[in-house]
Design a protein around this motif. Structure first.
Motif, mmCIF file in Angstrom:
data_model
loop_
_atom_site.group_PDB
_atom_site.id
_atom_site.type_symbol
_atom_site.label_atom_id
_atom_site.label_comp_id
_atom_site.label_asym_id
_atom_site.label_seq_id
_atom_site.Cartn_x
_atom_site.Cartn_y
_atom_site.Cartn_z
ATOM 1 N N HIS A 274 0.877 -1.182 0.000
ATOM 2 C CA HIS A 274 0.000 0.000 0.000
ATOM 3 C C HIS A 274 0.910 1.227 0.000
ATOM 4 C CE1 HIS A 274 -4.047 1.677 1.500
ATOM 5 N NE2 HIS A 274 -3.271 2.707 1.216
ATOM 6 N N HIS A 275 0.490 2.268 -0.692
ATOM 7 C CA HIS A 275 1.451 3.318 -1.017
ATOM 8 C C HIS A 275 0.783 4.689 -1.165
ATOM 9 C CE1 HIS A 275 -0.832 2.612 -4.466
ATOM 10 N NE2 HIS A 275 -0.250 3.602 -5.124
ATOM 11 N N ALA A 276 1.627 5.697 -1.345
ATOM 12 C CA ALA A 276 1.209 7.027 -1.811
ATOM 13 C C ALA A 276 2.342 7.564 -2.671
ATOM 14 C CB ALA A 276 0.952 7.958 -0.636
ATOM 15 N N ILE A 277 1.986 8.404 -3.641
ATOM 16 C CA ILE A 277 2.990 9.022 -4.514
ATOM 17 C C ILE A 277 2.817 10.525 -4.402
ATOM 18 C CG2 ILE A 277 3.677 9.364 -6.925
ATOM 19 C CD1 ILE A 277 2.717 6.439 -7.421
ATOM 20 N N ALA A 278 3.927 11.247 -4.151
ATOM 21 C CA ALA A 278 3.822 12.697 -3.978
ATOM 22 C C ALA A 278 5.092 13.372 -4.469
ATOM 23 C CB ALA A 278 3.588 13.037 -2.509
ATOM 24 N N GLU A 279 4.923 14.625 -4.912
ATOM 25 C CA GLU A 279 6.061 15.447 -5.307
ATOM 26 C C GLU A 279 6.355 16.419 -4.181
ATOM 27 O OE1 GLU A 279 5.329 18.107 -8.562
ATOM 28 O OE2 GLU A 279 7.451 18.201 -9.112
ATOM 29 N N TYR A 280 7.617 16.587 -3.841
ATOM 30 C CA TYR A 280 7.989 17.545 -2.799
ATOM 31 C C TYR A 280 9.342 18.146 -3.144
ATOM 32 C CZ TYR A 280 8.639 19.532 1.886
ATOM 33 O OH TYR A 280 8.828 20.387 2.949
ATOM 34 N N LYS A 281 9.412 19.464 -3.165
ATOM 35 C CA LYS A 281 10.649 20.183 -3.472
ATOM 36 C C LYS A 281 11.304 19.674 -4.759
ATOM 37 C CE LYS A 281 11.535 21.667 1.267
ATOM 38 N NZ LYS A 281 12.392 21.652 2.458
ATOM 39 N N GLY A 282 10.440 19.429 -5.781
ATOM 40 C CA GLY A 282 10.954 19.090 -7.115
ATOM 41 C C GLY A 282 11.307 17.633 -7.321
ATOM 42 N N LYS A 283 11.099 16.773 -6.301
ATOM 43 C CA LYS A 283 11.373 15.338 -6.478
ATOM 44 C C LYS A 283 10.110 14.540 -6.219
ATOM 45 C CE LYS A 283 16.231 14.996 -5.758
ATOM 46 N NZ LYS A 283 17.352 14.620 -4.938
ATOM 47 N N TRP A 284 10.008 13.381 -6.886
ATOM 48 C CA TRP A 284 8.858 12.495 -6.686
ATOM 49 C C TRP A 284 9.250 11.355 -5.761
ATOM 50 C CZ3 TRP A 284 3.865 13.122 -8.207
ATOM 51 C CH2 TRP A 284 3.625 14.177 -9.093
ATOM 52 N N TYR A 285 8.296 10.973 -4.901
ATOM 53 C CA TYR A 285 8.581 9.923 -3.913
ATOM 54 C C TYR A 285 7.480 8.874 -3.914
ATOM 55 C CZ TYR A 285 11.914 13.304 -2.068
ATOM 56 O OH TYR A 285 12.948 14.187 -1.944
ATOM 57 N N LEU A 286 7.888 7.619 -3.649
ATOM 58 C CA LEU A 286 6.953 6.522 -3.372
ATOM 59 C C LEU A 286 7.039 6.225 -1.876
ATOM 60 C CD1 LEU A 286 5.095 4.164 -4.406
ATOM 61 C CD2 LEU A 286 7.176 2.761 -4.366
ATOM 62 N N PHE A 287 5.921 6.399 -1.185
ATOM 63 C CA PHE A 287 5.805 6.027 0.228
ATOM 64 C C PHE A 287 5.080 4.683 0.269
ATOM 65 C CE2 PHE A 287 6.232 10.524 0.013
ATOM 66 C CZ PHE A 287 6.966 10.893 1.129
ATOM 67 N N HIS A 288 5.567 3.752 1.073
ATOM 68 C CA HIS A 288 4.881 2.459 1.174
ATOM 69 C C HIS A 288 5.243 1.814 2.506
ATOM 70 C CE1 HIS A 288 8.443 -0.071 -0.126
ATOM 71 N NE2 HIS A 288 8.823 1.117 -0.523
ATOM 72 N N HIS A 289 5.032 0.522 2.638
ATOM 73 C CA HIS A 289 5.372 -0.152 3.895
ATOM 74 C C HIS A 289 5.872 -1.564 3.608
ATOM 75 C CE1 HIS A 289 0.890 -1.497 3.958
ATOM 76 N NE2 HIS A 289 1.602 -2.530 3.625
ATOM 77 N N ASP A 290 6.594 -2.132 4.572
ATOM 78 C CA ASP A 290 6.881 -3.565 4.537
ATOM 79 C C ASP A 290 6.995 -4.078 5.971
ATOM 80 O OD1 ASP A 290 9.516 -3.276 5.563
ATOM 81 O OD2 ASP A 290 10.413 -3.274 3.559
ATOM 82 N N CYS A 291 7.257 -5.387 6.091
ATOM 83 C CA CYS A 291 7.278 -6.020 7.417
ATOM 84 C C CYS A 291 8.669 -6.536 7.767
ATOM 85 C CB CYS A 291 6.270 -7.159 7.463
ATOM 86 S SG CYS A 291 4.591 -6.604 7.157
ATOM 87 N N VAL A 292 9.706 -5.931 7.192
ATOM 88 C CA VAL A 292 11.067 -6.370 7.519
ATOM 89 C C VAL A 292 11.379 -6.122 9.000
ATOM 90 C CG1 VAL A 292 13.516 -5.978 7.053
ATOM 91 C CG2 VAL A 292 11.896 -6.169 5.147
ATOM 92 N N PRO A 293 11.133 -4.916 9.534
ATOM 93 C CA PRO A 293 11.482 -4.685 10.944
ATOM 94 C C PRO A 293 10.751 -5.595 11.932
ATOM 95 C CG PRO A 293 11.253 -2.594 9.813
ATOM 96 C CD PRO A 293 10.745 -3.655 8.868
ATOM 97 N N SER A 294 9.547 -6.074 11.593
ATOM 98 C CA SER A 294 8.830 -6.973 12.518
ATOM 99 C C SER A 294 9.102 -8.436 12.193
ATOM 100 C CB SER A 294 7.325 -6.694 12.464
ATOM 101 O OG SER A 294 6.772 -7.146 11.233
ATOM 102 N N ASN A 295 10.111 -8.695 11.367
ATOM 103 C CA ASN A 295 10.458 -10.061 10.957
ATOM 104 C C ASN A 295 9.280 -10.770 10.279
ATOM 105 O OD1 ASN A 295 13.146 -9.997 11.883
ATOM 106 N ND2 ASN A 295 12.379 -10.211 13.973
#
Ligand code: FUB
Length: 321
Positions: A274-295
């Motif tokens: 699950h994600h969001a896509i946004a532009e900030y200060k001239g760059k585009w970003y993909l925000f999302h999640h994973d479960c690596v830290p919770s093993n």
């Protein structure tokens, strides 16, 4: 310079919605926790009870400020359980948080909560939005005074229980060769508190102009709608659910149809993506999640961000983390 960043290291947050308000980037995630509820296909293990808001002025390297709890289940008059993915929109001096929640009959609807500030706290309306159902609201501010909500999710998100905006006696899935169950899009009322019309299907077409079929599991919609604009086009992105991909399709207007383009992100560790896509200060970003830290605990997800790139002809380059 880091290429990929975990955003909140001391807590479990998922399902990011992201917007720039007053030159600052705000993140509105779900707040995962260890409820002890066993994992099942209904998503009961996602038993979230509140939302935090985060903000930053430097996505890859700056402080990620936690604004604390901004809305919780106990404060919502119609609440049953499970606060899933939310989103926030700004209009005329107010911020509107849209959230999915099961009512006292265990049916998902979408509610609205209002604040004077992007970081909340948000005060909920006394009832859910009339005619709302299912999960994962995502708001597009089209820049012309019109706001659109995209919503819906299969399985635990209950979208299979509805056809033509009416609840079915019995939830049904189409046959593999029939059109896939679509996400929905609806224009919001001028006061941002209601639907201004009946929700419409978000149709995704294949390369021959035919709607994607229900059996096209690696391309058809499952949940996690997001829409952003790039070079005047509308990019509808979403999760394929049980095939764990983030994909996208492009259209010429907020209602579509959208033509399938490709994969944004390959499966991550954990069932959901699950994600969001946004532009900030001239760059585009993909925000999302994973479960690596919770093993790999699929109900304990961690927020991530990486840069997103386009080709010359406006295609999103598949992210390689
Ligand atoms: O967080 C609960 C649900 O998991 C979301 O609503 C879906 O999109 C999936 O990420």
């Amino acid at each position: 310079m880091k290429n990929v960043r975990y955003l909140v290291e001391n807590d479990y947050m998922a399902d990011p919605a992201v917007h720039v308000f007053n030159d600052r980037l705000y993140i509105y995630p779900s707040h995962d926790w260890e409820s002890g509820i066993p994992e099942n296909d209904n998503g009961d293990h996602f038993d979230m009870r509140d939302y935090h808001v985060f903000s930053t002025d430097d996505v890859m390297n700056g402080e990620i400020k936690d604004h604390g709890v901004v809305l919780k289940v106990e404060d919502i008059p119609w609440a049953g359980r499970q606060l899933w993915d939310c989103d926030v929109a700004y209009k005329d001096g107010k911020y509107y948080m849209y959230f999915p929640l099961k009512d006292k009959n265990d049916v998902f609807h979408i509610g609205v909560a209002v604040s004077d500030r992007p970081e909340g706290p948000f005060i909920p309306q006394s009832d859910p939005i009339k005619g709302s159902y299912s999960i994962d609201p995502a708001i597009l501010d089209d820049g012309d005074g019109n706001y659109y909500m995209y919503f819906g999710g299969l399985w635990g998100g209950q979208l299979q229980r509805y056809r033509d905006n009416k609840a079915l006696e019995c939830a049904t899935f189409p046959a593999d060769n029939e059109s896939a169950i679509p996400s929905r899009v609806v224009k919001l009322s001028k006061d941002m508190l209601e639907f201004a019309e009946e929700p419409k299907p978000v149709v995704i077409l294949d390369e021959t102009g035919k709607p994607l079929t229900a059996g096209d599991n690696s391309r058809r919609f499952f949940e996690a709608s997001w829409v952003h604009k790039y070079n005047g086009k509308y990019y509808f992105s979403y999760s394929t659910g049980d095939t764990h991909l983030l994909c996208y399709a492009i259209g010429d207007n907020p209602y579509g149809p959208f033509v399938y383009q490709g994969v944004i992100l390959q499966p991550v560790v954990g069932w959901t993506t699950h994600h969001a896509i946004a532009e900030y200060k001239g760059k585009w970003y993909l925000f999302h999640h994973d479960c690596v830290p919770s093993n790999g605990k699929t109900w304990l997800r961690s927020l991530k961000v990486c840069e997103l790139e386009y080709t010359q002809d406006g295609k999103i380059k598949t992210v390689n983390e």
